[in-house]
Design a protein around this motif. Sequence first.
Motif, PDB file in Angstrom:
ATOM      1  N   GLU A 118      62.336  59.889  60.600  1.00  0.00           N
ATOM      2  CA  GLU A 118      63.421  58.954  60.890  1.00  0.00           C
ATOM      3  C   GLU A 118      62.965  58.127  62.081  1.00  0.00           C
ATOM      4  O   GLU A 118      62.440  58.671  63.059  1.00  0.00           O
ATOM      5  CB  GLU A 118      64.713  59.695  61.210  1.00  0.00           C
ATOM      6  CG  GLU A 118      65.294  60.409  60.001  1.00  0.00           C
ATOM      7  CD  GLU A 118      66.605  61.109  60.309  1.00  0.00           C
ATOM      8  OE1 GLU A 118      66.890  61.385  61.502  1.00  0.00           O
ATOM      9  OE2 GLU A 118      67.346  61.384  59.357  1.00  0.00           O
ATOM     10  N   TYR A 120      63.833  55.454  65.133  1.00  0.00           N
ATOM     11  CA  TYR A 120      64.903  54.978  66.005  1.00  0.00           C
ATOM     12  C   TYR A 120      64.349  53.953  66.983  1.00  0.00           C
ATOM     13  O   TYR A 120      63.215  54.086  67.467  1.00  0.00           O
ATOM     14  CB  TYR A 120      65.507  56.136  66.805  1.00  0.00           C
ATOM     15  CG  TYR A 120      66.285  57.100  65.951  1.00  0.00           C
ATOM     16  CD1 TYR A 120      67.669  57.005  65.843  1.00  0.00           C
ATOM     17  CD2 TYR A 120      65.634  58.104  65.242  1.00  0.00           C
ATOM     18  CE1 TYR A 120      68.379  57.894  65.048  1.00  0.00           C
ATOM     19  CE2 TYR A 120      66.336  58.992  64.438  1.00  0.00           C
ATOM     20  CZ  TYR A 120      67.704  58.878  64.344  1.00  0.00           C
ATOM     21  OH  TYR A 120      68.395  59.751  63.550  1.00  0.00           O
ATOM     22  N   PHE A 125      69.453  54.287  64.891  1.00  0.00           N
ATOM     23  CA  PHE A 125      68.676  54.535  63.680  1.00  0.00           C
ATOM     24  C   PHE A 125      68.225  53.211  63.075  1.00  0.00           C
ATOM     25  O   PHE A 125      69.009  52.275  62.949  1.00  0.00           O
ATOM     26  CB  PHE A 125      69.516  55.325  62.664  1.00  0.00           C
ATOM     27  CG  PHE A 125      68.855  55.481  61.329  1.00  0.00           C
ATOM     28  CD1 PHE A 125      67.850  56.421  61.149  1.00  0.00           C
ATOM     29  CD2 PHE A 125      69.204  54.670  60.268  1.00  0.00           C
ATOM     30  CE1 PHE A 125      67.218  56.561  59.924  1.00  0.00           C
ATOM     31  CE2 PHE A 125      68.588  54.804  59.040  1.00  0.00           C
ATOM     32  CZ  PHE A 125      67.590  55.748  58.870  1.00  0.00           C
ATOM     33  N   HIS A 127      65.292  53.189  60.271  1.00  0.00           N
ATOM     34  CA  HIS A 127      64.916  53.464  58.884  1.00  0.00           C
ATOM     35  C   HIS A 127      64.301  54.855  58.796  1.00  0.00           C
ATOM     36  O   HIS A 127      64.105  55.525  59.806  1.00  0.00           O
ATOM     37  CB  HIS A 127      63.951  52.400  58.354  1.00  0.00           C
ATOM     38  CG  HIS A 127      62.655  52.311  59.109  1.00  0.00           C
ATOM     39  ND1 HIS A 127      62.516  51.612  60.288  1.00  0.00           N
ATOM     40  CD2 HIS A 127      61.440  52.855  58.855  1.00  0.00           C
ATOM     41  CE1 HIS A 127      61.277  51.707  60.716  1.00  0.00           C
ATOM     42  NE2 HIS A 127      60.596  52.471  59.867  1.00  0.00           N
ATOM     43  N   CYS A 128      63.994  55.258  57.559  1.00  0.00           N
ATOM     44  CA  CYS A 128      63.399  56.571  57.339  1.00  0.00           C
ATOM     45  C   CYS A 128      62.372  56.467  56.222  1.00  0.00           C
ATOM     46  O   CYS A 128      62.182  55.405  55.641  1.00  0.00           O
ATOM     47  CB  CYS A 128      64.468  57.597  56.967  1.00  0.00           C
ATOM     48  SG  CYS A 128      65.202  57.284  55.335  1.00  0.00           S
ATOM     49  N   CYS A 156      68.371  58.909  53.379  1.00  0.00           N
ATOM     50  CA  CYS A 156      67.616  59.590  54.414  1.00  0.00           C
ATOM     51  C   CYS A 156      68.153  60.993  54.572  1.00  0.00           C
ATOM     52  O   CYS A 156      69.304  61.264  54.223  1.00  0.00           O
ATOM     53  CB  CYS A 156      67.719  58.837  55.737  1.00  0.00           C
ATOM     54  SG  CYS A 156      67.022  57.160  55.642  1.00  0.00           S
TER      55      CYS A 156
END
Length: 157
Positions: A118, A120, A125, A127-128, A156
């Motif tokens: 993940e 940050y 946040f 994206h993952c 995610c």
Amino acid sequence: MPQLVTSLLLAGLLVAPALAAKAQKAPAETEAVKQTVTAFFDGMRRGDSTLIRRTLAPGAVFHGIGGRPGQPPALQTENINGFLKAVATPHPQILDERITFEQILIDANLASVWAPYEFYIGSKFSHCGYDSFQLVKLADGWKIAHVIDTRRKEKCK
């Protein structure tokens, strides 16, 4: 039948020391691979391109699999020098990629790391996806030769 049992026991006694030796080596190598990948992301969080560069093999390649919604995925090659410059440029917020070491495979001087992540920006946040690292063991230790990742904002963990 007793001869078969005796043969299997004998084979087991011959193979057991080799497996024990491999088992003793594997945790140390696995930790060394993890340390290299962890140092890469520590460098990213710190904005330290020198630390990141020390984790990379000569000729390392970065790829990303992305695309715009509604369009087919595209393979994107990332310029490593551009990446290092972007990381080293001061940011008001930390670039924080949080990974989980899901699987590490090692054979001789080749390692493969499969890791969900993940990403940050600061505490927000972004994206993952999954990172796939290919590492090689060179004279000065494990180095990242190739990174490819997926990127998405939904589904995610």
